[in-house]
Design a protein around this motif. Sequence first.
Motif, PDB file in Angstrom:
ATOM      1  N   LEU A  76       7.986 -19.312   3.805  1.00  0.00           N
ATOM      2  CA  LEU A  76       6.999 -18.784   2.885  1.00  0.00           C
ATOM      3  C   LEU A  76       7.722 -18.386   1.608  1.00  0.00           C
ATOM      4  CD1 LEU A  76       4.161 -17.820   2.123  1.00  0.00           C
ATOM      5  CD2 LEU A  76       4.699 -15.623   3.221  1.00  0.00           C
ATOM      6  N   GLN A  77       7.478 -19.144   0.554  1.00  0.00           N
ATOM      7  CA  GLN A  77       8.150 -18.903  -0.712  1.00  0.00           C
ATOM      8  C   GLN A  77       7.290 -17.999  -1.591  1.00  0.00           C
ATOM      9  OE1 GLN A  77       8.849 -22.873  -2.183  1.00  0.00           O
ATOM     10  NE2 GLN A  77      10.631 -23.197  -0.858  1.00  0.00           N
ATOM     11  N   SER A  78       7.846 -16.864  -1.979  1.00  0.00           N
ATOM     12  CA  SER A  78       7.146 -15.898  -2.829  1.00  0.00           C
ATOM     13  C   SER A  78       8.163 -15.038  -3.557  1.00  0.00           C
ATOM     14  CB  SER A  78       6.199 -15.022  -2.002  1.00  0.00           C
ATOM     15  OG  SER A  78       6.926 -14.295  -1.027  1.00  0.00           O
ATOM     16  N   ARG A  79       7.709 -14.324  -4.556  1.00  0.00           N
ATOM     17  CA  ARG A  79       8.620 -13.489  -5.338  1.00  0.00           C
ATOM     18  C   ARG A  79       9.032 -12.224  -4.594  1.00  0.00           C
ATOM     19  NH1 ARG A  79       5.879 -13.767 -11.420  1.00  0.00           N
ATOM     20  NH2 ARG A  79       6.075 -16.046 -11.670  1.00  0.00           N
ATOM     21  N   ALA A  80       8.194 -11.787  -3.673  1.00  0.00           N
ATOM     22  CA  ALA A  80       8.497 -10.570  -2.909  1.00  0.00           C
ATOM     23  C   ALA A  80       8.072 -10.784  -1.463  1.00  0.00           C
ATOM     24  CB  ALA A  80       7.776  -9.371  -3.509  1.00  0.00           C
TER      25      ALA A  80
ATOM     26  N   GLU B 104      11.633 -16.847  16.092  1.00  0.00           N
ATOM     27  CA  GLU B 104      12.647 -16.005  15.457  1.00  0.00           C
ATOM     28  C   GLU B 104      12.286 -15.819  13.989  1.00  0.00           C
ATOM     29  OE1 GLU B 104      17.511 -15.936  14.721  1.00  0.00           O
ATOM     30  OE2 GLU B 104      16.530 -17.628  15.727  1.00  0.00           O
ATOM     31  N   GLU B 105      12.295 -14.591  13.530  1.00  0.00           N
ATOM     32  CA  GLU B 105      11.947 -14.287  12.144  1.00  0.00           C
ATOM     33  C   GLU B 105      13.183 -13.837  11.370  1.00  0.00           C
ATOM     34  OE1 GLU B 105       8.865 -11.455   9.549  1.00  0.00           O
ATOM     35  OE2 GLU B 105       8.958 -11.309  11.740  1.00  0.00           O
ATOM     36  N   MET B 106      13.355 -14.433  10.191  1.00  0.00           N
ATOM     37  CA  MET B 106      14.455 -14.062   9.310  1.00  0.00           C
ATOM     38  C   MET B 106      13.930 -13.114   8.223  1.00  0.00           C
ATOM     39  SD  MET B 106      16.783 -15.811  10.753  1.00  0.00           S
ATOM     40  CE  MET B 106      17.010 -17.274  11.764  1.00  0.00           C
ATOM     41  N   PRO B 107      14.739 -12.164   7.780  1.00  0.00           N
ATOM     42  CA  PRO B 107      14.289 -11.251   6.716  1.00  0.00           C
ATOM     43  C   PRO B 107      14.129 -11.981   5.389  1.00  0.00           C
ATOM     44  CG  PRO B 107      16.599 -10.897   7.219  1.00  0.00           C
ATOM     45  CD  PRO B 107      16.094 -11.848   8.260  1.00  0.00           C
ATOM     46  N   PHE B 108      13.384 -11.366   4.508  1.00  0.00           N
ATOM     47  CA  PHE B 108      13.159 -11.946   3.189  1.00  0.00           C
ATOM     48  C   PHE B 108      14.479 -12.076   2.434  1.00  0.00           C
ATOM     49  CE2 PHE B 108      12.434 -11.365  -1.381  1.00  0.00           C
ATOM     50  CZ  PHE B 108      11.564 -12.421  -1.639  1.00  0.00           C
ATOM     51  N   SER B 109      14.669 -13.254   1.825  1.00  0.00           N
ATOM     52  CA  SER B 109      15.910 -13.510   1.091  1.00  0.00           C
ATOM     53  C   SER B 109      15.621 -13.466  -0.408  1.00  0.00           C
ATOM     54  CB  SER B 109      16.485 -14.879   1.466  1.00  0.00           C
ATOM     55  OG  SER B 109      17.573 -15.219   0.645  1.00  0.00           O
ATOM     56  N   PRO B 110      16.157 -12.477  -1.134  1.00  0.00           N
ATOM     57  CA  PRO B 110      15.948 -12.434  -2.593  1.00  0.00           C
ATOM     58  C   PRO B 110      16.573 -13.628  -3.307  1.00  0.00           C
ATOM     59  CG  PRO B 110      16.712 -10.312  -1.747  1.00  0.00           C
ATOM     60  CD  PRO B 110      16.888 -11.300  -0.647  1.00  0.00           C
ATOM     61  N   ARG B 111      17.622 -14.193  -2.736  1.00  0.00           N
ATOM     62  CA  ARG B 111      18.292 -15.320  -3.393  1.00  0.00           C
ATOM     63  C   ARG B 111      17.415 -16.566  -3.390  1.00  0.00           C
ATOM     64  NH1 ARG B 111      21.448 -19.526  -1.799  1.00  0.00           N
ATOM     65  NH2 ARG B 111      21.266 -18.861   0.368  1.00  0.00           N
ATOM     66  N   THR B 112      16.787 -16.873  -2.242  1.00  0.00           N
ATOM     67  CA  THR B 112      15.917 -18.052  -2.143  1.00  0.00           C
ATOM     68  C   THR B 112      14.452 -17.715  -2.335  1.00  0.00           C
ATOM     69  OG1 THR B 112      15.766 -17.779   0.268  1.00  0.00           O
ATOM     70  CG2 THR B 112      17.547 -19.169  -0.593  1.00  0.00           C
TER      71      THR B 112
ATOM     72  N   SER C 157      12.277 -16.375  -0.251  1.00  0.00           N
ATOM     73  CA  SER C 157      11.515 -16.941   0.859  1.00  0.00           C
ATOM     74  C   SER C 157      11.700 -16.114   2.123  1.00  0.00           C
ATOM     75  CB  SER C 157      11.951 -18.385   1.125  1.00  0.00           C
ATOM     76  OG  SER C 157      13.307 -18.431   1.541  1.00  0.00           O
ATOM     77  N   GLN C 158      10.692 -16.171   2.982  1.00  0.00           N
ATOM     78  CA  GLN C 158      10.752 -15.664   4.347  1.00  0.00           C
ATOM     79  C   GLN C 158      10.765 -16.859   5.284  1.00  0.00           C
ATOM     80  OE1 GLN C 158       7.361 -12.754   3.033  1.00  0.00           O
ATOM     81  NE2 GLN C 158       7.948 -12.159   5.117  1.00  0.00           N
ATOM     82  N   GLU C 159      11.459 -16.712   6.397  1.00  0.00           N
ATOM     83  CA  GLU C 159      11.650 -17.867   7.278  1.00  0.00           C
ATOM     84  C   GLU C 159      11.389 -17.481   8.728  1.00  0.00           C
ATOM     85  OE1 GLU C 159      15.340 -20.685   8.830  1.00  0.00           O
ATOM     86  OE2 GLU C 159      15.373 -19.940   6.752  1.00  0.00           O
ATOM     87  N   TRP C 160      10.763 -18.445   9.460  1.00  0.00           N
ATOM     88  CA  TRP C 160      10.543 -18.312  10.903  1.00  0.00           C
ATOM     89  C   TRP C 160      10.982 -19.601  11.576  1.00  0.00           C
ATOM     90  CZ3 TRP C 160       7.233 -16.813   7.121  1.00  0.00           C
ATOM     91  CH2 TRP C 160       6.826 -15.475   7.113  1.00  0.00           C
ATOM     92  N   ARG C 161      11.616 -19.452  12.698  1.00  0.00           N
ATOM     93  CA  ARG C 161      11.988 -20.616  13.513  1.00  0.00           C
ATOM     94  C   ARG C 161      11.055 -20.681  14.720  1.00  0.00           C
ATOM     95  NH1 ARG C 161      16.093 -23.560  12.072  1.00  0.00           N
ATOM     96  NH2 ARG C 161      15.872 -24.664  14.056  1.00  0.00           N
ATOM     97  N   PHE C 162      10.665 -21.910  15.076  1.00  0.00           N
ATOM     98  CA  PHE C 162       9.728 -22.106  16.179  1.00  0.00           C
ATOM     99  C   PHE C 162      10.222 -23.237  17.085  1.00  0.00           C
ATOM    100  CE2 PHE C 162       8.428 -25.211  13.058  1.00  0.00           C
ATOM    101  CZ  PHE C 162       8.082 -26.329  13.818  1.00  0.00           C
TER     102      PHE C 162
END
Length: 314
Positions: free
Chosen positions: A31-35, A81-89, A91-96
């Motif tokens: 999920l790509q977003s600014r925050a 698995e959920e990854m924390p929000f990355s300010p560099r990219t 984006s928020q990430e989930w693995r399924f």
Amino acid sequence: KLVLIPDSKEIVLHGTPRDARCTMISGRVLLQSRAARIVNSLVVRLRPKQEDLLNPAMSIASLSEITCTVVKDGRAAPTSEEMPFSPRTCSQEWRFSMGIPGNICETVFSPSAFIGYQLVAELRTSSVVQWAPFCKLVAAVPISVKRAPAADSALTAIASESVSVAAKWRDRIELTAIAASRIVHDSRPSQFSGVVRPLIKGMRLLRAGFEIREFIEGPFDSSSSAPPRGNTVTRCSRDINAGTLDMCQDGVCVKMEYPPSTVERRSGVIIDQEIQISGTLWIPRAYHEIQYDIAIGPIRVSHELVFAVSVVDE
């Protein structure tokens, strides 16, 4: 923006639909977003490809859909698995990861019907608009389902062996088609060879070549007692002339132990000895110009290698 990235765009099942085991498909959802956003739910589904209004072919996939819950009520599922929000990219990430049964039909496209699949991710998050309870984002990726023989099956051993088939034409010449394997791979060249042997004198070889024919039988094909002619999906052939035997033309090469005289003006060469023909066929991209072999299912596909020559009496 929602991005779906499967680890592989192919699902390979080993064995027949009756005995194939389940397999897994995994990947990532971004999920790509600014925050960072609060995600209420995230679901990944494998479902049949939808019909195209511009394409008359009908979808006949028997699978309804397979669902994998990644996020429910704002919490990641135990299997994801959920990854924390990355300010560099940004984006928020989930693995399924989700299981796929071994008895689903393979991907195939024919003029009248098709079986196709797509992986779809559907995310719901809180909306910034007061009158909308949530914001829905969807991302879809096409997925192909293939079936391969089991590693210990007799078909695997047979498929890896070379093939040599001989046939006589009116007791005048004998043709032998040779392939290094029964398996060809799409989007790459494949080598084949053939031999022309004389059984009587007085025959002249004018043209030689190879082609692959595809036979598709589906539920909407007209029932007829006549065998299907098949559709030529790739071909290479050339004219045979004494003056150009030492050159490969259109992917076809000719070899004779005793080359004929180049002074001869007539087209073709006399078949007074064994003539070796080799050719290179470019195998088209799968699911576009050519389909995979399917032995069991509502749509069945098979292929034949054809070694064809043109001859005349002297």
